[in-house]
Every structure is written in structure tokens, then in C-alpha cells.
Design an enzyme around this catalytic site. Structure first.
Site, mmCIF file in Angstrom:
data_model
loop_
_atom_site.group_PDB
_atom_site.id
_atom_site.type_symbol
_atom_site.label_atom_id
_atom_site.label_comp_id
_atom_site.label_asym_id
_atom_site.label_seq_id
_atom_site.Cartn_x
_atom_site.Cartn_y
_atom_site.Cartn_z
ATOM 1 N N HIS A 25 1.227 25.308 5.720
ATOM 2 C CA HIS A 25 0.877 23.976 5.252
ATOM 3 C C HIS A 25 -0.277 24.010 4.246
ATOM 4 O O HIS A 25 -1.369 24.520 4.538
ATOM 5 C CB HIS A 25 0.486 23.112 6.456
ATOM 6 C CG HIS A 25 0.438 21.645 6.173
ATOM 7 N ND1 HIS A 25 1.557 20.931 5.797
ATOM 8 C CD2 HIS A 25 -0.578 20.756 6.198
ATOM 9 C CE1 HIS A 25 1.230 19.664 5.621
ATOM 10 N NE2 HIS A 25 -0.073 19.531 5.838
ATOM 11 N N ASP B 137 5.798 26.225 7.230
ATOM 12 C CA ASP B 137 4.843 25.259 7.769
ATOM 13 C C ASP B 137 4.769 25.337 9.289
ATOM 14 O O ASP B 137 5.784 25.255 9.970
ATOM 15 C CB ASP B 137 5.249 23.841 7.339
ATOM 16 C CG ASP B 137 4.082 22.881 7.296
ATOM 17 O OD1 ASP B 137 3.276 22.894 8.242
ATOM 18 O OD2 ASP B 137 3.960 22.137 6.315
ATOM 19 N N MET C 11 -5.507 14.937 6.248
ATOM 20 C CA MET C 11 -6.236 14.786 7.498
ATOM 21 C C MET C 11 -7.366 15.806 7.598
ATOM 22 O O MET C 11 -7.182 16.996 7.336
ATOM 23 C CB MET C 11 -5.250 14.989 8.654
ATOM 24 C CG MET C 11 -5.837 15.064 10.026
ATOM 25 S SD MET C 11 -4.533 15.233 11.284
ATOM 26 C CE MET C 11 -3.817 16.820 10.877
ATOM 27 N N SER D 184 -0.530 16.308 2.190
ATOM 28 C CA SER D 184 -0.248 16.055 3.595
ATOM 29 C C SER D 184 -0.148 14.540 3.819
ATOM 30 O O SER D 184 0.596 13.863 3.101
ATOM 31 C CB SER D 184 -1.290 16.716 4.483
ATOM 32 O OG SER D 184 -0.842 16.789 5.816
ATOM 33 N N GLN D 185 -0.917 13.954 4.756
ATOM 34 C CA GLN D 185 -0.753 12.522 5.017
ATOM 35 C C GLN D 185 -1.087 11.682 3.784
ATOM 36 O O GLN D 185 -0.609 10.552 3.647
ATOM 37 C CB GLN D 185 -1.573 12.085 6.221
ATOM 38 C CG GLN D 185 -3.072 12.073 6.028
ATOM 39 C CD GLN D 185 -3.835 11.697 7.304
ATOM 40 O OE1 GLN D 185 -3.350 11.919 8.422
ATOM 41 N NE2 GLN D 185 -5.016 11.131 7.162
#
Length: 297
Positions: free
Chosen positions: A280, A224, A31, A105-106
Site C-alpha cells: 500500500h 497490498d 489515514m 488511500s482514503q
């Protein structure tokens, strides 16, 4: 995302050579990022190419330029993004014999959707780095990069109605928004995550395709502050009906009912759970080289 830059000097001389024909690698950013940011995906592409001479690395771009690519990570329906990527991969002659995939991530959960929905060309190994496989960004605690103004708007929109049709169709983060206090709304109205996680019934094709992976590697960031709960990166989540106590993958119905084939993959040694200290997407080059590159050989 500067966090992806190395925290230590390059580790040289590891002997991570490659065969005459290295397996191609497809990477998908997270993202607020883009395919070719020299501080993130461009950097990852470069260091992989340096360590595995001759490897073909495709960093996925969704849109005609880097601005569109970044904007689409927020506003382009995830199902449309997956279809676009499946088309890109099918047309790429470098990938016809199979490829490894690495999602950030995504991008990790999106590449899992590619594995489940688009078996040709075949994905061989999937490495998910901080992917929210049981949904996440519940509470949207922090925003990446320079996108804070976008995230402020997203946070307000999600609070108003994450599971409304309009929000689901046009806001990526709503499409993997998993509210443990509204499980029924999530199962009925999530247009992306509830589908790939088999929440409304078992799609045997999804299950068969995912089980065809040689390895499914899941990286969880132990400190995270962006993914809530972080255990989603290992397919765990909150116990239903509350947002305090979490359960691991093996205690979820997804595993016990084996709706996605994860139980069978686990027994076959195909699931790999890795933990790395840091927030993260914070990791060092040394860790990347020694821990992840062997899965690309």
C-alpha cells in the site's frame, strides 16, 4: 509515510514540460498522515513542482496544524471533512478555472466525494492512489506510520459496532467500513460510503458531477496488505454474504445498474485502471513520473 519516498533515483530529462499555465493540483493525504509531512505529501508536492514548473499545488490540511490534520484523518466525520475541503477549494482563487486532484488511500475516495458533491470549481481529472472505493480496511490488517496504538483502539471499536450511530459519526474508518457479511447494516447505517456509492437510491447530481470528469484514474497496489480486498481500489469487492471470493467492478450492481455513471464513463474511455507492484502506497519516483504525471499535463 516513508513508503512514498522514491525507491529509485530521480528519473531526469523526461521532457514532461508544461504549458504557460499549468493546471493546478489538489492532493489529499491518507489515514494517519498530514498535508506537509516531508516524507509523504510534502515530498509529493515538491517533486510535482520540480517536474511541472509554475504549477500551483494545494496539499489539503484539515485543522489548524499538522497534529490536528493527522488526528482528523481518524476522528473527524468524513462528511464534515468533505464540506471543509469544498469550502477551501471554492475560496481559492488559483482553482477557479478548474483543477486536477490526486488522493492517497482514503484521500482518494474523499476527493471522489468532492467531485460528486461540489462541482465548483470543477475537478478535471481525479487520480485515486490506493483509494478504497467499495469500502475497505475490512479486518483492519495493518496500520500506517506511528499510529499503531490508535489503530489497536479503532480495531476494537469497529469490532464492537462499526454501524452504530456513535461510531459512524466519530470514527472515519467506520464510515467506509464495508462488511460483506452485514450488507444490510452497511447500506442502512453507513453515513459516508453508502451515500457516495448510491446504495440507498440514485442521486442524479452525484452521477452527473462524477461523469463530468475527463479521466478517473484508479491505482491498485498489487501486493497490498492494508486494503482488504485490494480490488476495492478498482471498485471491485467481495461477493455479498461472504469474504473470500471477489468480483470486479463490471460484475457489481453499481456498474450494471450504472447508479454512479461508471458504466457510461467506462464506455467513453474515462476510466483508467492502473496496477503497480508493491504494498500500500509503495511506488517509485520513476513510476510516478512516467505513469501519473502525464495525467496532470
Amino acid at each position: 509515510m516513508a513508503a512514498l519516498r522514491a525507491a529509485v533515483p530521480v528519473l531526469l530529462g523526461l521532457g514532461l514540460g508544461c504549458a504557460a499555465a499549468a493546471v493546478p493540483l489538489v492532493i489529499w493525504h491518507g489515514m494517519g498522515d498530514s498535508c506537509c509531512n516531508p516524507q509523504s505529501m510534502g515530498y509529493i508536492k515538491k517533486i510535482v513542482e520540480n517536474k511541472i514548473p509554475g504549477i500551483y499545488v494545494l496539499s489539503l490540511k484539515i485543522g489548524s496544524n499538522l497534529i490536528q490534520d493527522m488526528e482528523n484523518s481518524f476522528f473527524m466525520n468524513a462528511n464534515d471533512q468533505v464540506r471543509e475541503v469544498c469550502s477551501q477549494l471554492a475560496k481559492d482563487p488559483h482553482l477557479k478555472g478548474g483543477y486536477n486532484a490526486m488522493g492517497f488511500s482514503q484521500g482518494g475516495q474523499f476527493l471522489r466525494a468532492v467531485a460528486q458533491r461540489c462541482p465548483s470549481p470543477p475537478m478535471l481529472n481525479l487520480i485515486s492512489i490506493g483509494g478504497q472505493h467499495q469500502g475497505s480496511v475490512y479486518g483492519f490488517p495493518r496500520c500506517p506510520g506511528e499510529s499503531s496504538h490508535i489503530c489497536d483502539w479503532i480495531r476494537k471499536t469497529l469490532d464492537l459496532g462499526a454501524y452504530t450511530q456513535a461510531v459512524q459519526e466519530h470514527l472515519v474508518q467506520a464510515e467506509y467500513w464495508h462488511d460483506p457479511l452485514k450488507e444490510e447494516d452497511y447500506r442502512k447505517n453507513s453515513i459516508f460510503l453508502a451515500d457516495i456509492n448510491q446504495e440507498r437510491g440514485v442521486n442524479e447530481t452525484y452521477k452527473k458531477n462524477l461523469m463530468a470528469l475527463r479521466k478517473f484514474v484508479m491505482v491498485k497496489f498489487l501486493n497490498d496488505t492494508m486494503v482488504d480486498p485490494p480490488i476495492s481500489e478498482w471498485f471491485g469487492f467481495y461477493k455479498s454474504g461472504q469474504a473470500k471470493e471477489t468480483i470486479p467492478l463490471k460484475e457489481t450492481s453499481l456498474y450494471t445498474e450504472d447508479r454512479l455513471g461508471l458504466q457510461e464513463m467506462d464506455k467513453a474511455g474515462k476510466l483508467v485502471f492502473l496496477g503497480v507492484k508493491g504494498d500500500h502506497l509503495h511506488f517509485s519516483e520513476e513510476w510516478f513520473y512516467t505513469t501519473l504525471l502525464p495525467f496532470l499535463q
